[in-house]
Design an enzyme around this catalytic site. Structure first.
Site, PDB file in Angstrom:
ATOM      1  N   GLU A   1      70.911  37.330 -16.067  1.00 52.23           N
ATOM      2  CA  GLU A   1      71.139  38.760 -16.195  1.00 52.23           C
ATOM      3  C   GLU A   1      70.244  39.344 -17.292  1.00 52.23           C
ATOM      4  O   GLU A   1      70.162  38.800 -18.380  1.00 52.23           O
ATOM      5  CB  GLU A   1      72.614  38.980 -16.547  1.00 52.23           C
ATOM      6  CG  GLU A   1      73.012  40.405 -16.709  1.00 52.23           C
ATOM      7  CD  GLU A   1      73.832  40.605 -17.958  1.00 52.23           C
ATOM      8  OE1 GLU A   1      74.833  39.914 -18.143  1.00 52.23           O
ATOM      9  OE2 GLU A   1      73.426  41.452 -18.768  1.00 52.23           O
TER      10      GLU A   1
ATOM     11  N   ARG B   1      74.681  41.609 -32.513  1.00 59.86           N
ATOM     12  CA  ARG B   1      75.869  41.030 -31.889  1.00 59.86           C
ATOM     13  C   ARG B   1      76.358  39.876 -32.751  1.00 59.86           C
ATOM     14  O   ARG B   1      75.651  38.882 -32.905  1.00 59.86           O
ATOM     15  CB  ARG B   1      75.540  40.487 -30.489  1.00 59.86           C
ATOM     16  CG  ARG B   1      75.063  41.518 -29.491  1.00 59.86           C
ATOM     17  CD  ARG B   1      76.222  42.212 -28.789  1.00 59.86           C
ATOM     18  NE  ARG B   1      75.795  43.483 -28.205  1.00 59.86           N
ATOM     19  CZ  ARG B   1      75.374  43.637 -26.956  1.00 59.86           C
ATOM     20  NH1 ARG B   1      75.353  42.609 -26.153  1.00 59.86           N
ATOM     21  NH2 ARG B   1      75.011  44.807 -26.496  1.00 59.86           N
TER      22      ARG B   1
ATOM     23  N   HIS C   1      70.916  33.698 -26.310  1.00 64.21           N
ATOM     24  CA  HIS C   1      71.624  34.643 -27.177  1.00 64.21           C
ATOM     25  C   HIS C   1      70.982  34.717 -28.546  1.00 64.21           C
ATOM     26  O   HIS C   1      70.648  33.690 -29.140  1.00 64.21           O
ATOM     27  CB  HIS C   1      73.092  34.226 -27.320  1.00 64.21           C
ATOM     28  CG  HIS C   1      73.916  34.571 -26.128  1.00 64.21           C
ATOM     29  ND1 HIS C   1      74.186  33.650 -25.139  1.00 64.21           N
ATOM     30  CD2 HIS C   1      74.512  35.713 -25.759  1.00 64.21           C
ATOM     31  CE1 HIS C   1      74.923  34.234 -24.206  1.00 64.21           C
ATOM     32  NE2 HIS C   1      75.133  35.481 -24.561  1.00 64.21           N
TER      33      HIS C   1
ATOM     34  N   GLU D   1      78.095  37.373 -32.334  1.00 62.67           N
ATOM     35  CA  GLU D   1      78.698  36.358 -31.474  1.00 62.67           C
ATOM     36  C   GLU D   1      78.164  35.000 -31.890  1.00 62.67           C
ATOM     37  O   GLU D   1      76.965  34.798 -31.976  1.00 62.67           O
ATOM     38  CB  GLU D   1      78.307  36.607 -30.013  1.00 62.67           C
ATOM     39  CG  GLU D   1      79.041  37.766 -29.389  1.00 62.67           C
ATOM     40  CD  GLU D   1      78.436  38.149 -28.042  1.00 62.67           C
ATOM     41  OE1 GLU D   1      77.213  38.019 -27.885  1.00 62.67           O
ATOM     42  OE2 GLU D   1      79.195  38.601 -27.186  1.00 62.67           O
TER      43      GLU D   1
ATOM     44  N   ARG E   1      64.730  38.900 -23.635  1.00 61.93           N
ATOM     45  CA  ARG E   1      65.141  38.216 -22.416  1.00 61.93           C
ATOM     46  C   ARG E   1      64.192  38.518 -21.275  1.00 61.93           C
ATOM     47  O   ARG E   1      63.844  37.651 -20.483  1.00 61.93           O
ATOM     48  CB  ARG E   1      66.544  38.659 -22.015  1.00 61.93           C
ATOM     49  CG  ARG E   1      67.536  37.556 -22.199  1.00 61.93           C
ATOM     50  CD  ARG E   1      68.848  37.932 -21.567  1.00 61.93           C
ATOM     51  NE  ARG E   1      69.913  37.542 -22.462  1.00 61.93           N
ATOM     52  CZ  ARG E   1      71.179  37.568 -22.136  1.00 61.93           C
ATOM     53  NH1 ARG E   1      71.552  38.017 -20.959  1.00 61.93           N
ATOM     54  NH2 ARG E   1      72.099  37.191 -22.989  1.00 61.93           N
TER      55      ARG E   1
ATOM     56  N   SER F   1      72.698  45.257 -17.658  1.00 56.79           N
ATOM     57  CA  SER F   1      74.014  45.525 -17.162  1.00 56.79           C
ATOM     58  C   SER F   1      74.190  47.022 -17.277  1.00 56.79           C
ATOM     59  O   SER F   1      73.906  47.590 -18.323  1.00 56.79           O
ATOM     60  CB  SER F   1      75.023  44.782 -18.030  1.00 56.79           C
ATOM     61  OG  SER F   1      76.238  44.742 -17.386  1.00 56.79           O
TER      62      SER F   1
END
Lengths: 313, 528
Positions: free
Chosen positions: B446, B295, B304, B297, B497, B449
């Site tokens: 979370e 990712r 993250h 990001e 996570r 998903s």
């Protein structure tokens, strides 16, 4: 038959305006169908309506007379106020309806709640933590009592601190699931979490749990007073003491202690159908029968045996 | 050495001072001679020293080694060989206490001057640099009383008869293992407050990973991976491997890394979703994959990473996506149970360093509707619009509320608003604002998903148009459903996570062996 000119003419069969010669041998009666000068709103109809027209005339006159009275004004005010309140209530209900989740199930709940507000209580989101050693048998009876009003769906969860359930608890779970579900009635869900709690069970409402099965029953009885008899009964203090006995029974450590408590419950039962001289089942019966089944199934008298069977019916 | 003449007589008639001096000198020489005498008669020659470089010699000794973890009272009185790291060494007079470490287990070894152990050997032992790897031959003996404080094997110790250094560590360490494994108690004035901060740890990851807590964390991580595989394989899933170099950015949303690919460029996969779905369209029924996910990001948060391990699964169902959702829920529960039952020691070790509450869960898992969650938040004073997504603080608050009410750290939130979900999410048939999608939470954060995906090309096209996505870009995706596809749903789980939240750690970098985040890569380039 005197329609437009385009229609054909038929021969007249019955003549209405025939002159009838009335017999004179009978006494005469006033013609009740005869036309009066005031026809009223239903004037061109015949018979009974004539009378009702008369009545409405009378009522009108009466109203005219009392219109000037002050009582009438207050009455009008009151009615208007009530109408306004009703309107507000309706608006509130509509808001609630839109706020609540719009899936069909809950929609149904709301609809039912609107149509039968007195019978269906608010039983949403109840969580009960129960120690696996003490299955709350009173839930089975509650399910039975509610069967005509709504379905009570008890979903059970096993908490991670408990590795496995004892045999009697598994049978209890099976009994819970075996109830038939009436699809026409609303369904409420009670979540049961098997978890080590002292004493035996606790209901989570807010920060502070309600602990002990009798206290949970008290809470439920206040939610659904029309199903569970508690505070509406005439001898609440008796019921309270029976509830406390059941509470102590679950916590009792020795057999002598238990026998003493069962003895006291037996006294409360006496010769009557249910505990505390009641002819209907109260929450005292729910709590006591559940407590006995949990800890002292074989230590009861013949009389109590019969009462336990009555409770189960 | 040349032997001094101890018989040199002092000159008479000097001052008192001089005579004292002489006396001292005499004593010194006497001691020296004694020492040399003992060198001569070192009884331990050949029982200690630096072992020659192990090159897999044909004459290599054949010894049976014992694991520190398995040495217990049953072995008292027997002679064992142990290879471990020298954790600490402390000389005291004629004794040297050594703590040997093997992964997360430690044992005390005692080098004691006696008939077979010379003073020289004790001295040598106390001078071995920390973190060196040593071979020790020793007798197991019992320790009475409260045992050895600070060792995992408390009630036994090793009485050393041989000690060999196999691999020497530099004498200066960038961080002390003891410091790095010190419990993170917040208010404790008495204990030492020396900490090793996260950057130092990551710069010297090899040393940092030697701490008991890190040993345990990565064993647990391996456990999660294994349990994921085992549970799903048992449920009839097939493991697939999806490409990580992809020709075009698969879904919108998350950014992708561009890599040069011969004359053009390609991208690094940000999700194996497209390939999972193609496997479903190709009739594999139930598939899962474990692999790296990228990712791009630029978010520097505690949760993250730019590269992480994704545990992804996809499953065809018959009539309702809850079949899949509950399968995923069951899978999580099976993993939690497996960890609880098989990794109790490791979890305890992590708990010793990072004080956290044990993870709780319900079986079957708790499923709440998104709107129920909103209602719970509204009750607590946080209003979320019916078509809004939950913000991170709201998610955490909801986690706390659920924990207070149901006492579970894991729950499923079902029926998210359609507006906050990607275009390929199946809308709810009864309520146009909702969708058949779910998130799963651990400790209020979370971890998964997922959703039912649209398997009908027409509806998919319509939804894509609604989201303003250029149809040419996703033509291949839509086309894969043209030849018939079972209704399916799935989800993706971040391994790091899950481990972080299961253990209740505060940073995802603690559960990634060599973490990659927007900043860290610059530092790590030197190391790895």
């Amino acid at each position: 038959m005197n329609g437009p000119v385009q229609m054909y003419k038929t021969r007249q069969i019955i003549k209405h305006d025939l002159k009838v010669d009335l017999p004179t041998c009978m006494y005469g009666m006033r013609n009740i169908h005869a036309k009066t000068n005031d026809l009223g709103p239903l004037g061109d109809h015949v018979s009974p309506f004539q009378d009702s027209a008369d009545i409405s005339k009378q009522v009108k006159q009466l109203l005219k007379r009392i219109e000037d009275l002050s009582e009438m004004d207050t009455l009008i005010d009151r009615q208007e106020r009530i109408l306004r309140q009703l309107n507000d209530l309706r608006q509130e209900m509509l808001n609630l309806k839109t706020n609540l989740c719009s899936t069909t199930v809950t929609n149904e709940l709301v609809k039912n709640a609107v149509s039968t507000p007195t019978e269906v209580p608010k039983l949403l989101n109840i969580v009960i933590n129960v120690s696996p050693q003490h299955p709350p048998y009173s839930l089975l009876l509650i399910k039975k009592l509610c069967v005509d009003l709504f379905n009570v769906n008890v979903s059970t969860h096993l908490h991670s601190t408990v590795s496995s359930l004892p045999e009697k608890t598994l049978t209890f779970e099976k009994q819970l699931q075996s109830f038939p579900v009436n699809a026409n009635l609303p369904t409420y869900t009670i979540r049961l979490i098997w978890k080590t709690v002292v004493p035996s069970c606790e209901l989570i409402v807010s920060q502070v749990p309600i602990s002990g099965e009798p206290n949970v029953l008290r809470y439920l009885a206040r939610l659904i007073p029309n199903v569970l008899i508690y505070e509406t009964a005439d001898n609440v203090w008796e019921i309270d003491s029976a509830l406390d006995l059941s509470y102590s029974l679950i916590r009792a450590r020795t057999k002598t202690e238990r026998l003493g408590l069962i003895q006291s419950l037996n006294k409360k039962l006496g010769k009557s159908k249910f505990l505390c001289g009641h002819s209907e089942m109260t929450i005292a019966d729910l709590a006591a029968s559940s407590a006995i089944r949990q800890v002292a199934d074989n230590e009861v008298t013949q009389n109590m045996m019969k009462w336990l069977q009555r409770c189960d019916e | 050495m040349v032997e001094n003449n101890p018989l040199e007589t002092p000159q008479k008639g000097d001052s008192k001072k001089a005579s004292k001096k002489e006396a001292k000198k005499a004593k010194k020489t006497e001691r020296k001679s004694q020492a040399e005498a003992s060198v001569d008669e070192d009884v331990s020659v050949g029982k200690y020293g630096n072992f020659s470089l192990i090159q897999s010699n044909s004459q290599a000794p054949k010894r049976e080694f014992h694991d520190v973890a398995k040495i217990d009272k049953a072995l008292v009185g027997t002679n064992v060989w142990v290879r471990g790291r020298l954790h600490t060494a402390r000389a005291r007079g004629k004794q040297c206490f050594i703590v040997l470490r093997q992964q997360e287990f430690t044992i005390q070894a005692l080098v004691n001057v006696c008939e077979t152990v010379s003073k020289m050997m004790v001295k040598f032992s106390s001078n071995i640099s920390k973190e060196s790897i040593v071979d020790v031959e020793a007798m197991v003996s019992e320790v009475g009383g409260t045992g050895v404080a600070g060792c995992t094997q408390r009630y036994i110790e090793l009485v050393v008869s041989q000690i060999w250094v196999v691999s020497v560590a530099a004498s200066q360490l960038p961080l002390q293992i003891e410091d790095a494994s010190r419990p993170e108690k917040q208010e404790d004035a008495d204990s030492l407050n020396i900490r090793v901060n996260q950057d130092t740890r990551l710069d010297n990851r090899v040393l940092d990973l030697r701490t008991p807590a890190n040993q345990a964390i990565f064993r647990i991580e391996a456990g999660v991976c294994r349990l994921f595989r085992d549970v799903l394989t048992k449920k009839g899933f097939v493991e697939i491997h999806t490409p990580k170099i992809i020709p075009a950015a698969s879904e919108g949303g998350a950014n992708v890394f561009t890599v040069s690919y011969f004359k053009g460029s390609a991208y690094l996969a940000q999700s194996p979703q497209l390939y999972k779905q193609m496997a479903i369209a190709a009739d594999f029924g139930k598939v899962f994959t474990i692999g790296a996910v990228f990712r791009a990001e630029d978010s520097n948060t505690h949760r993250h990473l730019t590269e992480f391990t994704g545990l992804d699964l996809e499953m065809a169902f018959h009539y309702h996506y809850h079949e899949v959702m509950l399968t995923i829920g069951d899978m999580f529960n099976a993993i939690f149970k497996g960890l609880r039952d098989e990794f109790a020691t490791e979890i305890d070790i992590v708990g010793n360093q990072f004080l956290v509450e044990p993870f709780t869960f319900l079986d079957p898992p708790l499923v709440l509707q998104y709107n129920d969650g909103r209602a719970m938040l509204a009750e607590a004073g946080v209003e979320i619009g019916p078509e809004d997504d939950l913000s991170t603080p709201a998610e955490k608050l909801l986690g706390r509320l659920v924990k207070a009410k149901y006492d579970t750290d894991f729950y499923i939130l079902d029926k998210y608003p359609l507006a906050v979900r990607p275009f390929y999410t199946m809308p709810d048939p009864e309520n146009k604002t909702l969708s058949n999608s779910y998130d799963m939470f651990m400790r209020g954060e979370e971890v998964t998903s997922g959703a039912q995906r649209i398997h009908d090309p027409e509806l998919l096209t319509e939804r894509a148009k609604h989201h303003g996505i250029e149809l040419e870009k996703i033509a291949a995706y839509i086309d894969s459903f043209r030849y018939g596809c079972s209704p399916h749903a799935g989800g993706g789980i971040g391994l790091e996570r899950v481990v972080m939240l299961y253990l209740g750690l505060d940073n995802i970098r603690k559960t990634s062996m060599f973490p990659r985040d927007p900043k860290l890569i610059l530092v790590l380039k030197i190391l790895v």
